[in-house]
Scaffold this motif. Structure first.
Motif, mmCIF file in Angstrom:
data_model
loop_
_atom_site.group_PDB
_atom_site.id
_atom_site.type_symbol
_atom_site.label_atom_id
_atom_site.label_comp_id
_atom_site.label_asym_id
_atom_site.label_seq_id
_atom_site.Cartn_x
_atom_site.Cartn_y
_atom_site.Cartn_z
ATOM 1 N N LEU A 192 8.182 -2.405 -5.494
ATOM 2 C CA LEU A 192 6.833 -2.879 -5.304
ATOM 3 C C LEU A 192 5.864 -1.866 -4.817
ATOM 4 C CD1 LEU A 192 7.761 -5.939 -3.094
ATOM 5 C CD2 LEU A 192 7.498 -5.775 -5.649
ATOM 6 N N ARG A 193 6.354 -0.343 -5.012
ATOM 7 C CA ARG A 193 5.352 0.660 -4.599
ATOM 8 C C ARG A 193 4.075 0.609 -5.393
ATOM 9 N NH1 ARG A 193 6.048 5.666 -7.427
ATOM 10 N NH2 ARG A 193 6.435 6.659 -5.323
ATOM 11 N N ALA A 194 3.139 1.178 -4.610
ATOM 12 C CA ALA A 194 1.779 0.817 -5.099
ATOM 13 C C ALA A 194 1.388 1.596 -6.209
ATOM 14 C CB ALA A 194 0.783 1.394 -4.073
ATOM 15 N N ALA A 195 2.119 2.447 -6.757
ATOM 16 C CA ALA A 195 2.208 3.256 -7.874
ATOM 17 C C ALA A 195 2.414 2.626 -9.264
ATOM 18 C CB ALA A 195 2.689 4.764 -7.874
ATOM 19 N N ASN A 196 3.562 1.750 -8.798
ATOM 20 C CA ASN A 196 4.062 0.895 -10.028
ATOM 21 C C ASN A 196 3.271 -0.070 -10.875
ATOM 22 O OD1 ASN A 196 5.892 -0.235 -11.883
ATOM 23 N ND2 ASN A 196 7.301 -1.457 -10.339
ATOM 24 N N GLN A 197 2.877 0.400 -12.157
ATOM 25 C CA GLN A 197 1.871 -0.484 -12.798
ATOM 26 C C GLN A 197 2.254 -1.517 -13.518
ATOM 27 O OE1 GLN A 197 -1.363 0.330 -12.332
ATOM 28 N NE2 GLN A 197 -0.793 1.544 -10.900
ATOM 29 N N ASN A 198 3.759 -1.536 -13.543
ATOM 30 C CA ASN A 198 4.308 -2.638 -14.146
ATOM 31 C C ASN A 198 4.779 -3.800 -13.496
ATOM 32 O OD1 ASN A 198 4.417 -0.661 -16.492
ATOM 33 N ND2 ASN A 198 6.105 0.139 -15.770
ATOM 34 N N VAL A 199 4.459 -4.025 -12.466
ATOM 35 C CA VAL A 199 4.645 -5.382 -11.623
ATOM 36 C C VAL A 199 3.581 -6.273 -11.618
ATOM 37 C CG1 VAL A 199 4.938 -6.189 -9.169
ATOM 38 C CG2 VAL A 199 5.697 -3.784 -9.795
ATOM 39 N N ARG A 243 0.870 -1.204 -0.054
ATOM 40 C CA ARG A 243 -0.064 -0.098 0.093
ATOM 41 C C ARG A 243 0.780 1.060 0.027
ATOM 42 N NH1 ARG A 243 -2.278 1.009 6.221
ATOM 43 N NH2 ARG A 243 -0.302 0.940 7.188
ATOM 44 N N ASN A 244 2.099 0.941 0.237
ATOM 45 C CA ASN A 244 3.045 2.386 0.443
ATOM 46 C C ASN A 244 3.561 2.751 -1.106
ATOM 47 O OD1 ASN A 244 2.886 2.553 3.284
ATOM 48 N ND2 ASN A 244 4.357 0.794 3.422
ATOM 49 N N ASN A 245 4.240 3.925 -1.111
ATOM 50 C CA ASN A 245 4.832 4.225 -2.071
ATOM 51 C C ASN A 245 6.269 4.748 -2.008
ATOM 52 O OD1 ASN A 245 3.338 4.484 -4.635
ATOM 53 N ND2 ASN A 245 1.745 5.588 -3.789
ATOM 54 N N CYS A 253 12.052 9.641 0.983
ATOM 55 C CA CYS A 253 12.110 8.234 0.238
ATOM 56 C C CYS A 253 10.975 7.502 0.583
ATOM 57 C CB CYS A 253 13.265 7.446 0.997
ATOM 58 S SG CYS A 253 14.838 8.215 0.644
ATOM 59 N N ARG A 254 9.978 7.935 1.896
ATOM 60 C CA ARG A 254 8.851 7.061 2.103
ATOM 61 C C ARG A 254 7.901 8.054 2.404
ATOM 62 N NH1 ARG A 254 8.726 3.236 6.289
ATOM 63 N NH2 ARG A 254 7.802 1.844 4.561
ATOM 64 N N PRO A 255 7.187 8.544 1.261
ATOM 65 C CA PRO A 255 6.096 9.719 1.418
ATOM 66 C C PRO A 255 5.052 9.335 2.383
ATOM 67 C CG PRO A 255 6.711 9.455 -0.917
ATOM 68 C CD PRO A 255 7.478 8.129 -0.254
ATOM 69 N N GLY A 256 4.887 10.303 3.272
ATOM 70 C CA GLY A 256 3.418 9.957 4.148
ATOM 71 C C GLY A 256 3.871 9.258 5.477
ATOM 72 N N LEU A 257 4.917 8.721 5.455
ATOM 73 C CA LEU A 257 5.592 8.112 6.628
ATOM 74 C C LEU A 257 6.622 8.746 7.413
ATOM 75 C CD1 LEU A 257 5.708 4.536 4.735
ATOM 76 C CD2 LEU A 257 3.663 5.377 6.223
ATOM 77 N N THR A 258 6.839 8.215 8.883
ATOM 78 C CA THR A 258 7.842 9.013 9.534
ATOM 79 C C THR A 258 8.593 8.117 10.496
ATOM 80 O OG1 THR A 258 6.373 9.293 11.575
ATOM 81 C CG2 THR A 258 5.916 11.015 9.954
ATOM 82 N N VAL A 259 9.821 8.771 10.751
ATOM 83 C CA VAL A 259 10.625 8.137 11.656
ATOM 84 C C VAL A 259 10.129 7.605 12.960
ATOM 85 C CG1 VAL A 259 12.782 8.095 12.775
ATOM 86 C CG2 VAL A 259 12.777 9.017 10.397
ATOM 87 N N ALA A 260 9.492 8.621 13.517
ATOM 88 C CA ALA A 260 8.590 8.340 14.796
ATOM 89 C C ALA A 260 7.820 7.222 14.940
ATOM 90 C CB ALA A 260 8.080 9.764 15.186
ATOM 91 N N ASP A 261 7.142 7.150 13.817
ATOM 92 C CA ASP A 261 6.163 5.914 13.829
ATOM 93 C C ASP A 261 6.856 4.652 13.702
ATOM 94 O OD1 ASP A 261 3.796 7.487 13.858
ATOM 95 O OD2 ASP A 261 3.607 7.369 11.536
ATOM 96 N N ARG A 262 7.863 4.584 12.851
ATOM 97 C CA ARG A 262 8.837 3.218 12.896
ATOM 98 C C ARG A 262 9.427 3.078 14.058
ATOM 99 N NH1 ARG A 262 7.813 0.270 8.436
ATOM 100 N NH2 ARG A 262 9.533 -0.484 7.454
#
Length: 331
Positions: free
Chosen positions: A55-62, A47-49, A155-164
Motif C-alpha cells: 500500500l506504500r504511496a509510491a506504488n502506482q499499481n494499486v 501516505r507512507n513509503n 524499512c520505514r523511510p523517514g520514520l523512527t522507533v522513538a516516534d512509534r
C-alpha cells in the motif's frame, strides 16, 4: 528468559518443548476459546513509503479505494449479526478521514451493542487518539515491526522507533488496550535482532501482540527478497506466549499467505485470536499489503465461517465474546 536463550529457541533448539509449553499456557489462560476479530479495511490509501508494504504511496499499481462512514457501519452491523465480539477498523495512514469521521464510526458501531472497537489507523495525533477513546474506542493496534533503529529506518523511510514508542505511550495514557507487534524475517533482520524485539515487546506489557512472517510484495523495493520462515514465526509466537501469558495473540493472515492452513496451525503454538476480514469483497482484494492478504475470494459471511471452521479443526472453540485484556483483569 534471556536474549541468548530466546535466540537459541528461534534457531530450533527445542521446538517440541517450546510449542507444547506455549499451547498448554494458552489453554490454561483461555480455556480452549479463540476470539474472533472482524477486520474492516476501509481505505488502502497511505501516505507512507514502507519498503515492505504493497500500500506504500509510491506504488502506482494499486487500485485505491475509500469506504464511506455508512459503508463502514454496514460492516460493523454485519459483525454484530455474525456474533463477532470485536471489530477492527483498519486503514493505511489516510488522513483524509477526519477525527469526526472516525468518531461517527466508533459511536455507530457501538450503538445498541457491546461490540468492542479496535482502531488501527497509524500515526494519528495524541488529541485524536484521546478523542476517539472518549467516544468509546476500546483498543488501538500500532505495530512497530522492529525495535532495531537502523533496520526500522531502512524499512520505514523517514520514520523512527522513538516516534512509534511515543505514540504507544500516548495510547496507554488515553486508556486504550494497546497492541503492537513485529514482522519476522524482515530483510536485514538477524536472529539477535528478533530475539531483542521479542523481549522489548514483552517489556511493553501490551494487551495485544501480533507477530507474522515477512511476505514479499512484487511492487515494493523488497519484492525480490526471500519470504519469511513460517517456522520462525511460530517460534516467535510461542516465545511471546511464554513471555506474555495473558496477552491476546492473533494467528495472522500472513501465515496463510505463505502456506494454506498455517493460520490454524498457529493456534496450536500460542495464538488465541483470528481476524477474518469483513471488508466488502468488491474492494477487499485491493487491501494487498502483501500478496495473499485477502486471497480467500468470498463474502464476509463465508470468510467468518471459514475462520470458525479452522478453529474447530484444531480442537478449539470459536468464541463470540468481546475478548478483553486478561492482563488488565489480573492486575
Amino acid at each position: 528468559m534471556r536474549q541468548a536463550e530466546i535466540a537459541q529457541l528461534l534457531a530450533g533448539a527445542d521446538d517440541p518443548g517450546l510449542f507444547s509449553a506455549a499451547e498448554a499456557l494458552t489453554r490454561e489462560n483461555f480455556a480452549g476459546k479463540v476470539y474472533l476479530r472482524g477486520v474492516v479495511e476501509f481505505s488502502n490509501h497511505c501516505r507512507n513509503n514502507c519498503r515492505y508494504c504493497g500500500l506504500r504511496a509510491a506504488n502506482q499499481n494499486v487500485h485505491r479505494y475509500r469506504l464511506g462512514v455508512p459503508d463502514i457501519l454496514a460492516c460493523a452491523a454485519l459483525a454484530r449479526e455474525l456474533s463477532i465480539g470485536t471489530i477492527v477498523v483498519q486503514s493505511g495512514d489516510d488522513f483524509s478521514y477526519t477525527a469526526d469521521d472516525i468518531a461517527q464510526v466508533i459511536v455507530g458501531a457501538k450503538a445498541d451493542s457491546n461490540v468492542a472497537v479496535t482502531l488501527s489507523l497509524g500515526d494519528r495525533t495524541e488529541a485524536e487518539l484521546a478523542h476517539w477513546r472518549s467516544c468509546g474506542a476500546d483498543r488501538y493496534l500500532l505495530k512497530i515491526e522492529t525495535f532495531d533503529e537502523a533496520l526500522y529506518a531502512h524499512c520505514r523511510p523517514g520514520l523512527t522507533v522513538a516516534d512509534r514508542l511515543t505514540r504507544l505511550a500516548a495510547l496507554r495514557r488515553a486508556g486504550y488496550e494497546v497492541g503492537s507487534g513485529v514482522i519476522t524475517d524482515l530483510p536485514g533482520m538477524t536472529p539477535d535482532i528478533l530475539a531483542a524485539d521479542l523481549l522489548k515487546l514483552a517489556d511493553l506489557d501490551l494487551d495485544m501482540i501480533a507477530v507474522g512472517p515477512f511476505v514479499p510484495h512484487p511492487d515494493t523495493p523488497f519484492g525480490r527478497e526471500r519470504p519469511g520462515s513460517i517456522l520462525t514465526a511460530f517460534r516467535a509466537m510461542a516465545i511471546l506466549r511464554l513471555l506474555a501469558p495473558l496477552a491476546n495473540i492473533p494467528s495472522t493472515s500472513a501465515l496463510n499467505a505463505l502456506r494454506d492452513g498455517a493460520r490454524e496451525q498457529g493456534l496450536t503454538v500460542g495464538a488465541n485470536v483470528v481476524m477474518p476480514s469483513l471488508t466488502p469483497e468488491t474492494v477487499s482484494p485491493d487491501y494487498a499489503i502483501y500478496p495473499g492478504k485477502n486471497a480467500f475470494r468470498a463474502g464476509a459471511r463465508e470468510r467468518v465461517e471459514a475462520a470458525r471452521e479452522a478453529v474447530r479443526r484444531v480442537g478449539l472453540t470459536p468464541s463470540t465474546a468481546v475478548g478483553g485484556s486478561k492482563r488488565r483483569h489480573h492486575g
